[in-house]
Design a protein around this motif. Sequence first.
Motif, PDB file in Angstrom:
ATOM      1  N   SER A 166       0.849  -1.197   0.000  1.00 55.14           N
ATOM      2  CA  SER A 166       0.000   0.000   0.000  1.00 55.14           C
ATOM      3  C   SER A 166       0.883   1.245   0.000  1.00 55.14           C
ATOM      4  CB  SER A 166      -0.883  -0.007   1.253  1.00 55.14           C
ATOM      5  OG  SER A 166      -1.722  -1.142   1.240  1.00 55.14           O
ATOM      6  N   GLY A 167       0.232   2.401  -0.122  1.00 52.46           N
ATOM      7  CA  GLY A 167       0.947   3.679   0.012  1.00 52.46           C
ATOM      8  C   GLY A 167       1.498   3.813   1.431  1.00 52.46           C
ATOM      9  N   GLY A 168       2.599   4.549   1.565  1.00 53.58           N
ATOM     10  CA  GLY A 168       3.344   4.612   2.824  1.00 53.58           C
ATOM     11  C   GLY A 168       2.628   5.397   3.920  1.00 53.58           C
ATOM     12  N   LYS A 169       2.390   4.736   5.051  1.00 48.78           N
ATOM     13  CA  LYS A 169       1.724   5.393   6.196  1.00 48.78           C
ATOM     14  C   LYS A 169       2.504   6.636   6.606  1.00 48.78           C
ATOM     15  CE  LYS A 169       2.488   3.993  10.618  1.00 48.78           C
ATOM     16  NZ  LYS A 169       2.862   5.074  11.545  1.00 48.78           N
ATOM     17  N   ASN A 170       3.820   6.504   6.737  1.00 49.02           N
ATOM     18  CA  ASN A 170       4.592   7.621   7.288  1.00 49.02           C
ATOM     19  C   ASN A 170       4.822   8.731   6.279  1.00 49.02           C
ATOM     20  OD1 ASN A 170       4.509   6.327   9.677  1.00 49.02           O
ATOM     21  ND2 ASN A 170       6.600   5.528   9.586  1.00 49.02           N
ATOM     22  N   SER A 171       4.463   8.470   5.014  1.00 51.92           N
ATOM     23  CA  SER A 171       4.485   9.549   4.025  1.00 51.92           C
ATOM     24  C   SER A 171       3.149  10.271   4.061  1.00 51.92           C
ATOM     25  CB  SER A 171       4.744   8.976   2.623  1.00 51.92           C
ATOM     26  OG  SER A 171       4.700  10.027   1.693  1.00 51.92           O
TER      27      SER A 171
ATOM     28  N   LYS B 234      -4.243  26.896  -0.278  1.00 47.25           N
ATOM     29  CA  LYS B 234      -5.540  27.600  -0.314  1.00 47.25           C
ATOM     30  C   LYS B 234      -6.506  26.869  -1.240  1.00 47.25           C
ATOM     31  CE  LYS B 234      -4.126  32.118   1.097  1.00 47.25           C
ATOM     32  NZ  LYS B 234      -4.257  33.542   0.983  1.00 47.25           N
ATOM     33  N   GLY B 235      -6.056  25.746  -1.806  1.00 48.15           N
ATOM     34  CA  GLY B 235      -6.935  25.026  -2.729  1.00 48.15           C
ATOM     35  C   GLY B 235      -7.204  23.608  -2.248  1.00 48.15           C
ATOM     36  N   ALA B 236      -7.734  22.798  -3.161  1.00 42.71           N
ATOM     37  CA  ALA B 236      -8.059  21.396  -2.833  1.00 42.71           C
ATOM     38  C   ALA B 236      -6.969  20.499  -3.395  1.00 42.71           C
ATOM     39  CB  ALA B 236      -9.415  21.024  -3.429  1.00 42.71           C
ATOM     40  N   CYS B 237      -6.316  19.741  -2.522  1.00 45.13           N
ATOM     41  CA  CYS B 237      -5.254  18.819  -2.957  1.00 45.13           C
ATOM     42  C   CYS B 237      -5.827  17.414  -3.114  1.00 45.13           C
ATOM     43  CB  CYS B 237      -4.136  18.804  -1.928  1.00 45.13           C
ATOM     44  SG  CYS B 237      -3.278  20.385  -1.799  1.00 45.13           S
ATOM     45  N   ILE B 238      -5.320  16.706  -4.127  1.00 43.01           N
ATOM     46  CA  ILE B 238      -5.775  15.328  -4.392  1.00 43.01           C
ATOM     47  C   ILE B 238      -4.599  14.376  -4.154  1.00 43.01           C
ATOM     48  CG2 ILE B 238      -6.794  13.765  -6.092  1.00 43.01           C
ATOM     49  CD1 ILE B 238      -7.808  16.280  -7.586  1.00 43.01           C
ATOM     50  N   ILE B 239      -4.796  13.443  -3.230  1.00 43.50           N
ATOM     51  CA  ILE B 239      -3.716  12.517  -2.855  1.00 43.50           C
ATOM     52  C   ILE B 239      -4.134  11.089  -3.207  1.00 43.50           C
ATOM     53  CG2 ILE B 239      -2.106  11.845  -1.019  1.00 43.50           C
ATOM     54  CD1 ILE B 239      -2.225  14.880  -1.471  1.00 43.50           C
ATOM     55  N   HIS B 240      -3.320  10.405  -4.022  1.00 47.00           N
ATOM     56  CA  HIS B 240      -3.637   9.030  -4.447  1.00 47.00           C
ATOM     57  C   HIS B 240      -2.814   7.999  -3.665  1.00 47.00           C
ATOM     58  CE1 HIS B 240      -5.913  10.650  -7.815  1.00 47.00           C
ATOM     59  NE2 HIS B 240      -4.874  11.412  -8.159  1.00 47.00           N
ATOM     60  N   ASP B 241      -3.318   6.760  -3.668  1.00 40.07           N
ATOM     61  CA  ASP B 241      -2.677   5.621  -2.991  1.00 40.07           C
ATOM     62  C   ASP B 241      -2.549   5.866  -1.497  1.00 40.07           C
ATOM     63  OD1 ASP B 241      -0.181   3.246  -4.229  1.00 40.07           O
ATOM     64  OD2 ASP B 241      -2.194   3.056  -3.363  1.00 40.07           O
ATOM     65  N   VAL B 242      -3.629   6.474  -0.949  1.00 39.60           N
ATOM     66  CA  VAL B 242      -3.693   6.686   0.502  1.00 39.60           C
ATOM     67  C   VAL B 242      -4.178   5.386   1.139  1.00 39.60           C
ATOM     68  CG1 VAL B 242      -4.828   7.978   2.360  1.00 39.60           C
ATOM     69  CG2 VAL B 242      -4.175   9.148   0.223  1.00 39.60           C
TER      70      VAL B 242
ATOM     71  N   LEU C 139       0.726  28.986  -1.029  1.00 41.89           N
ATOM     72  CA  LEU C 139       0.839  27.730  -1.766  1.00 41.89           C
ATOM     73  C   LEU C 139      -0.512  27.363  -2.364  1.00 41.89           C
ATOM     74  CD1 LEU C 139       3.145  25.608   0.581  1.00 41.89           C
ATOM     75  CD2 LEU C 139       3.754  26.859  -1.476  1.00 41.89           C
ATOM     76  N   GLY C 140      -0.464  26.758  -3.554  1.00 42.47           N
ATOM     77  CA  GLY C 140      -1.711  26.372  -4.238  1.00 42.47           C
ATOM     78  C   GLY C 140      -1.990  24.892  -4.061  1.00 42.47           C
ATOM     79  N   ALA C 141      -2.885  24.398  -4.892  1.00 40.98           N
ATOM     80  CA  ALA C 141      -3.292  22.984  -4.798  1.00 40.98           C
ATOM     81  C   ALA C 141      -2.323  22.125  -5.596  1.00 40.98           C
ATOM     82  CB  ALA C 141      -4.705  22.821  -5.346  1.00 40.98           C
ATOM     83  N   ALA C 142      -2.325  20.845  -5.313  1.00 43.45           N
ATOM     84  CA  ALA C 142      -1.472  19.916  -6.075  1.00 43.45           C
ATOM     85  C   ALA C 142      -2.091  18.523  -6.024  1.00 43.45           C
ATOM     86  CB  ALA C 142      -0.065  19.892  -5.480  1.00 43.45           C
ATOM     87  N   GLU C 143      -1.643  17.660  -6.929  1.00 46.99           N
ATOM     88  CA  GLU C 143      -2.082  16.261  -6.948  1.00 46.99           C
ATOM     89  C   GLU C 143      -0.836  15.398  -6.732  1.00 46.99           C
ATOM     90  OE1 GLU C 143      -4.601  15.511 -10.251  1.00 46.99           O
ATOM     91  OE2 GLU C 143      -5.045  13.448  -9.649  1.00 46.99           O
ATOM     92  N   HIS C 144      -0.949  14.327  -5.964  1.00 46.39           N
ATOM     93  CA  HIS C 144       0.253  13.558  -5.606  1.00 46.39           C
ATOM     94  C   HIS C 144      -0.094  12.105  -5.336  1.00 46.39           C
ATOM     95  CE1 HIS C 144       4.328  13.149  -3.930  1.00 46.39           C
ATOM     96  NE2 HIS C 144       3.801  12.431  -2.955  1.00 46.39           N
ATOM     97  N   THR C 145       0.826  11.209  -5.681  1.00 46.30           N
ATOM     98  CA  THR C 145       0.674   9.787  -5.348  1.00 46.30           C
ATOM     99  C   THR C 145       1.715   9.404  -4.296  1.00 46.30           C
ATOM    100  OG1 THR C 145      -0.180   9.275  -7.539  1.00 46.30           O
ATOM    101  CG2 THR C 145       0.723   7.424  -6.274  1.00 46.30           C
ATOM    102  N   ILE C 146       1.239   8.837  -3.197  1.00 44.81           N
ATOM    103  CA  ILE C 146       2.103   8.489  -2.053  1.00 44.81           C
ATOM    104  C   ILE C 146       3.079   7.380  -2.447  1.00 44.81           C
ATOM    105  CG2 ILE C 146       2.060   7.512   0.298  1.00 44.81           C
ATOM    106  CD1 ILE C 146       0.834  10.275   0.248  1.00 44.81           C
TER     107      ILE C 146
END
Length: 422
Positions: free
Chosen positions: A19-24, A36-44, A221-228
């Motif tokens: 799975s995606g890393g707990k400590n990340s 100030k925006g909405a961030c999208i995080i994948h593999d949570v 800082l703005g929004a961003a999308e990221h995969t753990i």
Amino acid sequence: MEKYVIIGGNRLSGTVRMSGGKNSVLTILPACLLSKGACIIHDVPRLSDVYVMKDVLKCLGAKVEFTDNTMIVDASNITMVELPDRLTRMMRASNLVMGPILARFHHIIMAYPGGCSIGSRPMDQHLRGLKILGAEIVEKYGYIEAKTNGLVGNEICLDFPSVGATENLVMAATLANGITTIRNTAREPEIVDLQIFLNAMGAKVKGAGTDVIKIVGVKELGAAEHTIIPDRIEASTFMVIGAITQGNIFIKNVIAEHVETVISKLREAGIEIKEYDNGIRVKCNKRPRSVDFKTMPFSGFPTDVQAQVMGLMTVSEGTSIVTETIFENRYKHVDEFRRMGADIRVEGRVAIIKGVKSLSGAYVESSDLRAGAALVVAGLAAEGATVVDNINLIDRGYEGFEQKLRRIGADILRVDGGKERH
Ligand code: EPZ
């Protein structure tokens, strides 16, 4: 209390995806508070610690949606800068909201995060660094209140490479006025993952993964999308499982360089480990050799894998010496291993393990997340049935643990007061 019932002795084989890393994820979710925006995080990963962090963010006023393994965090409208005792006591990592909230809203009040069974876990490095960045900090009645008219970049040198302090201070410095240099930083892969996410939000951070990190403060800082990144501790745990059950497991979604030290130690113990582009294969068909190891900050041997490899050493040929240098009280699993027939002596920070031919199943209790996982590791190889209690602690860091284990041939059931649960 929910328990695992394990019938040991199966040689596990097949493919399992980490799975995606707990400590990340536990530092990247608080980092969303800077935006100030909405961030999208994948593999949570769906872990109890992640649900606690979700509650923490919602308590501060962020909007959070968690569907499958994707989390959307919208911190555009934070309404609170105070964290209640009940949340900060549940999980130490809740202290990672301090840097972001202070940097963006110039004020935070939070109860002192509880210690836990592996040590007192103070926050002096976090608070000392925030003071150097211009925060006024008052600690009383079990609460910490931090205020500032605006953080100002500065030079910080950590007394030792604390993972959490590095993360908190890097996040705080992203919105400070001016340049911050932090020396003697932790070099864990989770900090590199954090840097990638922060820079995607518009921050200017460089040096993560080394012991000097430089941050040029920006206005917002703005929004961003990221995969753990994959969970390197889960991957290490499954490598040990492949070894102790003398099986043949292919582990997917793992970054080999994040687990090199564990691979090297297991190879020294005679375990066959092959690295491929899409994963790592662990094979073993004999008793492991005894090896010595000492836990160190990354890229040394990880303290979060100490209990699991100790479990392997309990059935190794010879005597192994383990030294735990990171936490002052991370041997609570020793008594439980002894109940299963292990021969272990502890003298301060050193444990001496004399390998026995095999362990026998027993009723054992998890004292912390990794100790619990280590007892499952031992139970998978022990003769007969092992009952591991307090597995809610394991749920903090292992997503779908029994499902993954059953898929590679383990005889393991989750029972809740006698009723089977799948
Ligand atoms: C992170 O905890 C991890 N947790 C831990 O993983 C891991 O064991 C630890 O790093 C060490 O690698 C998360 O990332 C959520 P530290 P953290 O600050 O940040 C002392 C798991 O099983 N210390 O590097 O709390 C502290 O008491 C968990 O997934 C101070 O004295 O670790 C400990 O003895 C367990 N003062 C040592 O330093 C401080 O201000 C290392 O702590 C901070 C820490």
